[in-house]
Scaffold this motif. Structure first.
Motif, short mmCIF file in Angstrom:
data_model
loop_
_atom_site.label_atom_id
_atom_site.label_comp_id
_atom_site.label_asym_id
_atom_site.label_seq_id
_atom_site.Cartn_x
_atom_site.Cartn_y
_atom_site.Cartn_z
N LYS A 122 -5.21 2.83 -0.89
CA LYS A 122 -4.83 2.54 0.51
C LYS A 122 -5.28 1.15 0.95
O LYS A 122 -4.86 0.66 2.00
CB LYS A 122 -5.39 3.61 1.45
CG LYS A 122 -4.72 4.96 1.30
CD LYS A 122 -3.24 4.91 1.64
CE LYS A 122 -2.60 6.29 1.61
NZ LYS A 122 -1.17 6.26 1.96
N GLU A 131 3.79 2.47 -1.92
CA GLU A 131 3.78 3.36 -0.76
C GLU A 131 5.20 3.85 -0.49
O GLU A 131 6.11 3.06 -0.23
CB GLU A 131 3.24 2.62 0.46
CG GLU A 131 2.96 3.48 1.65
CD GLU A 131 1.66 4.28 1.50
OE1 GLU A 131 1.76 5.52 1.56
OE2 GLU A 131 0.60 3.68 1.36
N SER A 136 -1.65 -1.15 1.57
CA SER A 136 -1.57 -0.32 0.37
C SER A 136 -1.42 -1.16 -0.89
O SER A 136 -0.70 -2.16 -0.92
CB SER A 136 -0.39 0.65 0.48
OG SER A 136 -0.61 1.59 1.50
#
Length: 459
Positions: free
Chosen positions: A247, A336, A332
């Motif tokens: 993330k 993603e 990210s």
């Protein structure tokens, strides 16, 4: 119409994008006048709190038509339930509901055999699968990030997959792919929240004629939220989501540390608000790196960088957390698929700053409705933070470029256009005979995986 939604996890137990979308689809179905049901597969360690000894499926406490599912002997590698009794209970529940549509929102923990069991229980139902990740394609958690060097992987081949998992021969991945494709083909429709993931799965082998792109929608906040409000300094940057390796929290911290070292911080400084839960899903090395970066920033002799670790948050707290920041960063470092955090940012009028990759790059257009930077490039993110901190003009321009995002009703209606209305309400099926059912859905229908593939360790 009767619609059964099947999800990995439930948002009331563990927050997450896939389960949130599934539950909001259920709410939208009810709002549109349909009869909706939910089966949520929980993790094995949650059975003590939410389950009942000996019962693979139990009603969700205090809720109507919602159930928790605890499939036994789940195999992560094959996305497979290894105990036919769990599948029998799932089959029985589906048969008793007699749905017109069965909408799977995952196969992880649910087990791909549950698709076969659903087809046997409701042969006339339309069965569909929404893909929120790439676990069927990629054994490395569906991330398509190489385990050896963390490079982005652009195509899963048996040779490449063997490179990530050297204890598994290339032909193992060929067999795994063939098995998963055969079971997934039981579905009538495949849904994807972005063109990116739809293309990936079609390249992998799914039938293009069954594939449909439907963006995720969500419940919108009450009108009283003042979306055009920002802080006096316009210098509060927020991270929202899972506290896991891909993330990119470390990319944000690297960026602000670089600004501090190069003495490029704006006069009013910057505040970084980390709204992240589920730290236990991150690797130890990643947590150590993030903690070391935070400690280094806090040790700086410069109070213009302020880091706030606010921890996990519930859906009810989202509005308050969002209104504490001016900008939302989604940095990210993997492909993603959609980026639900972008929808959440836009819902509250917050401009988004995102990695220009996959679903994020599809949705956010640079200097139109937000800002993009090359994935994993903390120097480029540092430049953006330096440019945007305190820049009310850019904030206003991006804020005005945000268009209304899909609601949960828009999302449901788009699915309905694909499903179509049922020709007639099916008659409730007879109560299944236990002996006949055991013969119909016994172990021979779901052969022992080790006999097919050999014993494997969990990835």
């Amino acid at each position: 119409m009767r619609i059964l939604f099947v999800s990995y996890m439930h948002p009331s137990v563990t927050p997450g994008g896939a389960q949130q979308v599934a539950d909001e689809m259920r709410q939208a179905a009810i709002a549109r006048g349909h009869e909706a049901f939910m089966v949520a597969a929980l993790e094995a360690d949650q059975e003590g709190a939410f389950g009942k000894p000996g019962a693979p499926i139990v009603p969700m406490p205090g809720e109507k038509n919602q159930y928790f599912y605890f499939p036994q002997h789940y195999n992560f590698v094959h996305k497979s339930v290894g105990e036919w009794r769990s599948l029998k209970f799932f089959h029985n529940l589906v048969a008793s509901i007699a749905p017109d549509v069965i909408h799977f929102h995952h196969y992880h923990r649910i087990g791909v055999e549950s698709i076969r069991a659903a087809r046997m229980a409701a042969p006339d139902a339309r069965i569909c699968m929404t893909f929120h990740e790439m676990m069927a394609i990629c054994l490395a958690g569906g991330q398509m990030v190489k385990t050896t060097n963390r490079d982005l992987c652009r195509k899963a081949t048996p040779i490449d997959c063997h490179g990530c998992f050297e204890h598994l021969r290339p032909e193992f991945f060929t067999l795994r792919e063939a098995r998963l494709q055969a079971i997934l083909d039981e579905c009538d429709f495949f849904f994807f929240p972005s063109e990116f993931i739809s293309r990936r799965y079609q390249d992998w082998g799914l039938d293009p004629a069954k594939c449909h792109v439907v963006p995720n929608g969500q419940v919108h906040p009450e009108p009283r939220v003042e979306r055009s409000r920002h802080s006096r300094g316009v210098n509060r940057f927020g991270f929202f989501g899972q506290f896991i390796d891909n993330k990119g929290i470390d990319v944000i911290l690297d960026a602000v540390l670089l600004l501090a070292r190069e003495e490029r911080l704006p006069e009013g400084g910057v505040e970084i608000m980390i709204n992240g839960g589920n730290r236990h899903y991150a690797t130890k090395d990643y947590l150590a790196r993030v903690d070391a970066l935070i400690a280094e920033i806090r040790a700086l002799d410069d109070d213009r960088v302020r880091i706030h670790e606010l921890g996990r948050y519930s859906r009810d707290e989202l509005a308050e957390r969002m209104m504490m920041v001016d900008w939302v960063i989604a940095p990210s470092t993997w492909w993603e698929v959609f980026g639900l955090v972008v929808s959440e940012a836009w819902m509250f009028g917050r401009p988004a700053i995102v990695s220009d990759i996959a679903g994020l790059g599809e949705r956010v257009k640079h200097e139109v409705n937000g800002f993009t930077f090359p994935a994993r490039n903390s120097a480029a993110l540092a430049d953006l933070i330096a440019e945007l901190a305190g820049n009310e003009l850019e904030w206003r321009r991006a804020h005005e470029g945000i268009k209304p995002d899909w609601s949960e009703l828009d999302m449901f209606d788009a699915h309905m256009q694909v499903w179509g209305e049922p020709e007639g309400k099916p008659a409730p099926p007879p109560k299944p005979d236990a002996k006949a059912l055991a013969a119909e859905i016994g172990p021979e229908k779901f052969p022992n995986l080790e006999a097919l593939f050999g014993s494997v360790d969990e990835a």
